[in-house]
Design a protein around this motif. Structure first.
Motif, mmCIF file in Angstrom:
data_model
loop_
_atom_site.group_PDB
_atom_site.id
_atom_site.type_symbol
_atom_site.label_atom_id
_atom_site.label_comp_id
_atom_site.label_asym_id
_atom_site.label_seq_id
_atom_site.Cartn_x
_atom_site.Cartn_y
_atom_site.Cartn_z
ATOM 1 N N UNK A 9 -13.774 -29.873 -25.532
ATOM 2 C CA UNK A 9 -13.112 -31.259 -25.973
ATOM 3 C C UNK A 9 -13.487 -31.534 -27.271
ATOM 4 N N UNK A 10 -14.747 -31.428 -27.617
ATOM 5 C CA UNK A 10 -14.959 -31.625 -29.084
ATOM 6 C C UNK A 10 -14.380 -30.805 -30.163
ATOM 7 N N UNK A 11 -14.450 -29.492 -29.763
ATOM 8 C CA UNK A 11 -13.939 -28.356 -30.621
ATOM 9 C C UNK A 11 -12.154 -28.552 -30.468
ATOM 10 N N UNK A 12 -11.696 -29.012 -29.771
ATOM 11 C CA UNK A 12 -10.286 -29.263 -29.590
ATOM 12 C C UNK A 12 -9.990 -30.436 -30.501
ATOM 13 N N UNK A 13 -10.857 -31.454 -30.374
ATOM 14 C CA UNK A 13 -10.539 -32.616 -31.168
ATOM 15 C C UNK A 13 -10.836 -32.512 -32.758
ATOM 16 N N UNK A 14 -11.833 -31.694 -32.857
ATOM 17 C CA UNK A 14 -12.146 -31.527 -34.368
ATOM 18 C C UNK A 14 -11.077 -30.418 -34.916
ATOM 19 N N UNK A 15 -10.885 -29.415 -34.264
ATOM 20 C CA UNK A 15 -9.651 -28.590 -34.778
ATOM 21 C C UNK A 15 -8.448 -29.198 -35.234
ATOM 22 N N UNK A 16 -7.896 -30.155 -34.397
ATOM 23 C CA UNK A 16 -6.793 -30.890 -34.452
ATOM 24 C C UNK A 16 -6.859 -31.717 -35.831
ATOM 25 N N UNK A 17 -8.084 -32.379 -35.932
ATOM 26 C CA UNK A 17 -8.327 -33.127 -37.055
ATOM 27 C C UNK A 17 -8.423 -32.401 -38.434
ATOM 28 N N UNK A 18 -8.955 -31.324 -38.326
ATOM 29 C CA UNK A 18 -8.964 -30.288 -39.445
ATOM 30 C C UNK A 18 -7.898 -29.879 -39.700
ATOM 31 N N UNK A 19 -7.059 -29.097 -38.872
ATOM 32 C CA UNK A 19 -5.859 -28.561 -39.168
ATOM 33 C C UNK A 19 -4.724 -29.709 -39.701
ATOM 34 N N UNK A 20 -5.037 -30.893 -38.963
ATOM 35 C CA UNK A 20 -3.941 -31.947 -39.453
ATOM 36 C C UNK A 20 -4.210 -32.440 -40.864
ATOM 37 N N UNK A 21 -5.249 -32.066 -41.558
ATOM 38 C CA UNK A 21 -5.353 -32.220 -42.799
ATOM 39 C C UNK A 21 -4.432 -31.464 -43.574
ATOM 40 N N UNK A 22 -4.078 -30.270 -43.201
ATOM 41 C CA UNK A 22 -2.848 -29.430 -43.847
ATOM 42 C C UNK A 22 -3.377 -28.765 -45.261
ATOM 43 N N UNK A 23 -4.503 -28.285 -45.166
ATOM 44 C CA UNK A 23 -5.152 -27.720 -46.244
ATOM 45 C C UNK A 23 -4.893 -26.107 -45.961
ATOM 46 N N UNK A 64 -21.576 -19.034 -30.547
ATOM 47 C CA UNK A 64 -22.088 -18.538 -29.400
ATOM 48 C C UNK A 64 -21.427 -18.827 -28.240
ATOM 49 N N UNK A 65 -21.269 -20.309 -28.090
ATOM 50 C CA UNK A 65 -20.566 -20.803 -26.869
ATOM 51 C C UNK A 65 -19.260 -20.491 -27.016
ATOM 52 N N UNK A 66 -18.633 -20.425 -28.038
ATOM 53 C CA UNK A 66 -17.238 -20.080 -28.164
ATOM 54 C C UNK A 66 -16.880 -18.746 -27.779
ATOM 55 N N UNK A 67 -17.811 -17.809 -28.268
ATOM 56 C CA UNK A 67 -17.551 -16.281 -27.826
ATOM 57 C C UNK A 67 -17.946 -16.035 -26.092
ATOM 58 N N UNK A 68 -18.768 -17.003 -25.947
ATOM 59 C CA UNK A 68 -19.196 -16.850 -24.321
ATOM 60 C C UNK A 68 -17.929 -17.129 -23.624
ATOM 61 N N UNK A 69 -17.267 -18.216 -24.127
ATOM 62 C CA UNK A 69 -16.118 -18.760 -23.521
ATOM 63 C C UNK A 69 -15.121 -17.618 -23.374
ATOM 64 N N UNK A 70 -14.769 -17.154 -24.453
ATOM 65 C CA UNK A 70 -13.746 -16.004 -24.357
ATOM 66 C C UNK A 70 -14.293 -14.809 -23.657
ATOM 67 N N UNK A 71 -15.601 -14.256 -23.671
ATOM 68 C CA UNK A 71 -16.072 -13.189 -22.714
ATOM 69 C C UNK A 71 -15.939 -13.807 -21.325
ATOM 70 N N UNK A 72 -15.976 -14.910 -20.991
ATOM 71 C CA UNK A 72 -16.010 -15.528 -19.561
ATOM 72 C C UNK A 72 -14.315 -15.440 -19.085
ATOM 73 N N UNK A 73 -13.388 -15.772 -19.987
ATOM 74 C CA UNK A 73 -11.990 -15.560 -19.711
ATOM 75 C C UNK A 73 -11.602 -14.049 -19.700
ATOM 76 N N UNK A 74 -12.274 -13.292 -20.456
ATOM 77 C CA UNK A 74 -12.155 -11.832 -20.184
ATOM 78 C C UNK A 74 -12.791 -11.018 -19.215
ATOM 79 N N UNK A 75 -13.562 -11.986 -18.261
ATOM 80 C CA UNK A 75 -14.211 -11.381 -17.163
ATOM 81 C C UNK A 75 -15.392 -10.522 -17.562
ATOM 82 N N UNK A 76 -16.145 -10.700 -18.304
ATOM 83 C CA UNK A 76 -17.234 -10.075 -18.626
ATOM 84 C C UNK A 76 -18.284 -10.100 -17.259
ATOM 85 N N UNK A 77 -19.151 -9.342 -17.019
ATOM 86 C CA UNK A 77 -20.062 -9.391 -16.055
ATOM 87 C C UNK A 77 -21.379 -9.838 -16.633
ATOM 88 N N UNK A 78 -22.260 -10.506 -15.744
ATOM 89 C CA UNK A 78 -23.580 -10.702 -16.273
ATOM 90 C C UNK A 78 -24.529 -9.622 -16.880
#
Length: 113
Positions: A9-23, A64-78
């Motif tokens: 939630x924090x990542x999505x909120x802040x990315x929206x704010x940052x990209x909304x600055x239209x830099x 690390x959290x971001x990449x772990x989330x992607x790894x989880x989506x990609x069905x990596x094993x423990x």
């Protein structure tokens, strides 16, 4: 589970704010990051493991959290994740151990979500 939701939630909120600055430069950096992890000479799964291990060595918990989330989506094993963790700790040294703890906690939280 709360750990995962709070981060996303924090990542999505802040990315929206940052990209909304239209830099233009920031938008290009975000785009470059997205495109760098697409399939190419290396497949996207390999690139996610590279991103994960580099992020651990650089000690960036958010990355690390971001990449772990992607790894989880990609069905990596423990086993695959802990091999990547092992490489990160070998390369980064014992200073990476606190990040290993937080990464393990986050990985476990992803599996509960």
């Amino acid at each position: 589970m709360e750990l995962v939701n709070d981060f996303n939630e924090y990542r999505a909120k802040m990315n929206e704010r940052i990209l909304g600055a239209d830099n233009k430069v920031i938008k290009r950096i975000f785009n470059l990051d997205t495109n760098a992890f697409a399939d190419g000479a290396l497949d996207s799964k390999t690139k996610e493991l590279l991103g994960l291990t580099c992020s651990m060595v650089l000690r960036c918990d958010d990355c690390v959290k971001y990449h772990l989330g992607k790894c989880y989506e990609m069905k990596f094993t423990d086993e695959q994740i802990f091999e990547a963790f092992a490489i990160a700790n070998l390369i980064g040294g014992t200073i990476v151990i606190p990040h290993l703890r937080r990464a393990t906690e986050y990985w476990d939280s992803l599996k509960l979500s």
